[in-house]
Design a protein around this motif. Structure first.
Motif, PDB file in Angstrom:
ATOM      1  N   TRP A  44      -4.191   9.418   4.482  1.00 45.94           N
ATOM      2  CA  TRP A  44      -4.202   8.142   3.746  1.00 45.94           C
ATOM      3  C   TRP A  44      -4.070   6.942   4.688  1.00 45.94           C
ATOM      4  O   TRP A  44      -4.783   5.944   4.554  1.00 45.94           O
ATOM      5  N   TYR A  76       0.845  -1.194   0.000  1.00 47.77           N
ATOM      6  CA  TYR A  76       0.000   0.000   0.000  1.00 47.77           C
ATOM      7  C   TYR A  76       0.882   1.246   0.000  1.00 47.77           C
ATOM      8  O   TYR A  76       1.659   1.467   0.938  1.00 47.77           O
ATOM      9  N   THR A 129      -7.407   6.248   6.430  1.00 48.75           N
ATOM     10  CA  THR A 129      -8.637   6.137   5.633  1.00 48.75           C
ATOM     11  C   THR A 129      -8.476   5.144   4.490  1.00 48.75           C
ATOM     12  O   THR A 129      -8.975   4.018   4.541  1.00 48.75           O
ATOM     13  N   THR A 130      -7.751   5.535   3.465  1.00 50.75           N
ATOM     14  CA  THR A 130      -7.624   4.701   2.266  1.00 50.75           C
ATOM     15  C   THR A 130      -6.944   3.372   2.551  1.00 50.75           C
ATOM     16  O   THR A 130      -7.410   2.311   2.112  1.00 50.75           O
ATOM     17  N   HIS A 155      -1.728  10.541  -2.518  1.00 49.71           N
ATOM     18  CA  HIS A 155      -1.684  11.320  -1.275  1.00 49.71           C
ATOM     19  C   HIS A 155      -0.245  11.776  -1.004  1.00 49.71           C
ATOM     20  O   HIS A 155       0.378  11.380  -0.017  1.00 49.71           O
ATOM     21  N   GLN A 202      -9.105   0.758   4.352  1.00 49.13           N
ATOM     22  CA  GLN A 202     -10.181   0.333   3.458  1.00 49.13           C
ATOM     23  C   GLN A 202      -9.671  -0.658   2.411  1.00 49.13           C
ATOM     24  O   GLN A 202     -10.316  -1.667   2.112  1.00 49.13           O
ATOM     25  N   GLN A 203      -8.483  -0.373   1.857  1.00 48.57           N
ATOM     26  CA  GLN A 203      -7.907  -1.282   0.878  1.00 48.57           C
ATOM     27  C   GLN A 203      -7.566  -2.631   1.506  1.00 48.57           C
ATOM     28  O   GLN A 203      -7.753  -3.689   0.883  1.00 48.57           O
ATOM     29  N   ARG A 256      -0.901  -1.245  -4.536  1.00 46.32           N
ATOM     30  CA  ARG A 256      -2.076  -0.385  -4.403  1.00 46.32           C
ATOM     31  C   ARG A 256      -1.560   1.043  -4.216  1.00 46.32           C
ATOM     32  O   ARG A 256      -1.084   1.397  -3.139  1.00 46.32           O
ATOM     33  N   SER A 284      -2.037   5.106  -4.196  1.00 46.45           N
ATOM     34  CA  SER A 284      -2.992   6.202  -4.032  1.00 46.45           C
ATOM     35  C   SER A 284      -2.370   7.516  -4.482  1.00 46.45           C
ATOM     36  O   SER A 284      -1.252   7.539  -5.004  1.00 46.45           O
TER      37      SER A 284
END
Length: 371
Positions: free
Chosen positions: A69, A38, A72-73, A60, A76-77, A56, A58
């Motif tokens: 990030w 991530y 939150t993100t 950010h 969730q991932q 993965r 993002s």
């Protein structure tokens, strides 16, 4: 196992922790685990050695957005990927990670506690508050040395049962045959080598003062080569070199590639690393692998990592550092004895073994989180 990993340390040029994350992930993937990395933003390198992993990525960029990030993100991932275990490889775990997901955190050091004055305020605040949360919310805490484990145990006695020591491995740096790092930097005679980010914890000012106190004939025959990217807190290091009138004897290479670093290690007379505090100290074993002994400090993890291949000093005592520099420069029998021990010491550290022990920690975390 399906392992989710906070990969933010792989975004930029690799230093110690970044290399640790890269090598551990590669070994975990090569041994059949499914790896999910991530990233808060796109890494600057394609990371070809991690081609078996799922990325993965993002959008950010920036420290504040990375913090958002992470809470939150990222969690969730992790839920969407249905991972078996989550690994925070550098002091952090998301607050909002699903409570059903087992989690492991690696603690590299407690600089914020033992050498706070050598940190930026922002970094100190982050480690001071986020590390504690990760330690208490984790199922297993991995420390990279017995010294670091003891520091954690002393500060947080109630987590002692969750602590495991898993040493990092050794990355053997290879020359590509085309390096011109010696000629490019005017390195034309024997030298002592410093490797690391240029920041206060590395104790470069005391190292320079100690080197300056050597006699002129010793300095003439022994350069001090400083290899590392600019960190913070030292201003322009060249100004210290000028103040001490050391311009003819010091070589500042800046950040170097692994191939160039391999050349520097192989040709060095010895490593000079009198840090104020280290959680592990990769340059010690990298130098040892190339046959170079070390001058390093008698504090924190450094005696543990250096074994019988180093001369130990008090990093706060400039005269002690200077005496050790002179001994390693002039005493061939001492230097040869430590150099003989160096490759044997380096053999203690192996990424394959490290990854197996880390995977066992993941399995323990999974068992601990089961209802």
């Amino acid at each position: 196992m399906k392992i989710g990993i906070d990969a933010r340390n792989l975004i930029h040029n690799l230093t110690g922790i970044g290399r640790y994350v890269l090598e551990m992930c590669r070994e975990l993937a090569d041994t059949g685990n499914e790896i999910f990395l991530y990233f808060p933003e796109k890494p600057i390198s394609d990371l070809p050695s991690l081609s078996k992993a799922t990325f993965r990525i993002s959008s950010h960029a920036g420290s504040l957005r990375r913090m958002v990030w992470a809470q939150t993100t990222l969690p969730q991932q992790a839920v969407r990927d249905q991972i078996d275990v989550f690994w925070g490889p550098a002091h952090r775990l998301p607050f909002n990670l699903d409570p059903h997901i087992p989690r492991v955190v690696t603690i590299h050091d407690l600089v914020w506690r033992h050498a706070a004055s050598t940190m930026r305020v922002r970094g100190w605040l982050a480690d001071r508050f986020l590390m504690r949360s990760a330690i208490f919310s984790s199922d297993v805490i991995v420390a990279v040395s017995r010294s670091t484990a003891d520091d954690v145990r002393t500060l947080y006695p109630s987590v002692s049962d969750k602590l495991r020591v898993v040493y990092p491995g050794l990355t053997r740096l290879e020359e590509n045959g085309a390096s011109s790092v010696l000629a490019d930097n005017g390195i034309d005679r024997d030298y002592a080598l410093f490797v690391g980010t240029l920041e206060p914890r590395k104790n470069l000012r005391n190292l320079l003062e100690a080197y300056a106190s050597l006699s002129e004939p010793v300095r003439k025959d022994l350069l001090l080569v400083i290899a590392g990217g600019q960190g913070w807190g030292l201003g322009d290091l060249r100004s210290h070199v000028v103040r001490l009138k050391l311009e003819p004897n010091i070589r500042l290479t800046g950040y170097v590639t692994d191939s160039d670093l391999a050349v520097l290690y192989r040709r060095a007379k010895f490593l000079a690393m009198p840090s104020l505090y280290e959680g592990f100290g990769f340059p010690i074993i990298e130098a040892n692998a190339a046959g170079a002994p070390a001058l390093t400090s008698k504090v924190s993890s450094m005696p543990e990592v250096a074994g019988e291949a180093a001369l130990l000093v008090d990093p706060t005592d400039i005269q002690d550092i200077s005496t050790a520099l002179e001994s390693l420069a002039l005493d061939k029998m001492l230097r040869s004895r430590l150099a003989r021990n160096a490759p044997l010491n380096a053999l203690r550290f192996n990424w394959g073994k490290s990854a197996l022990e880390l995977a066992a920690s993941f399995e323990s975390a999974i068992a601990a989180r089961k209802p």
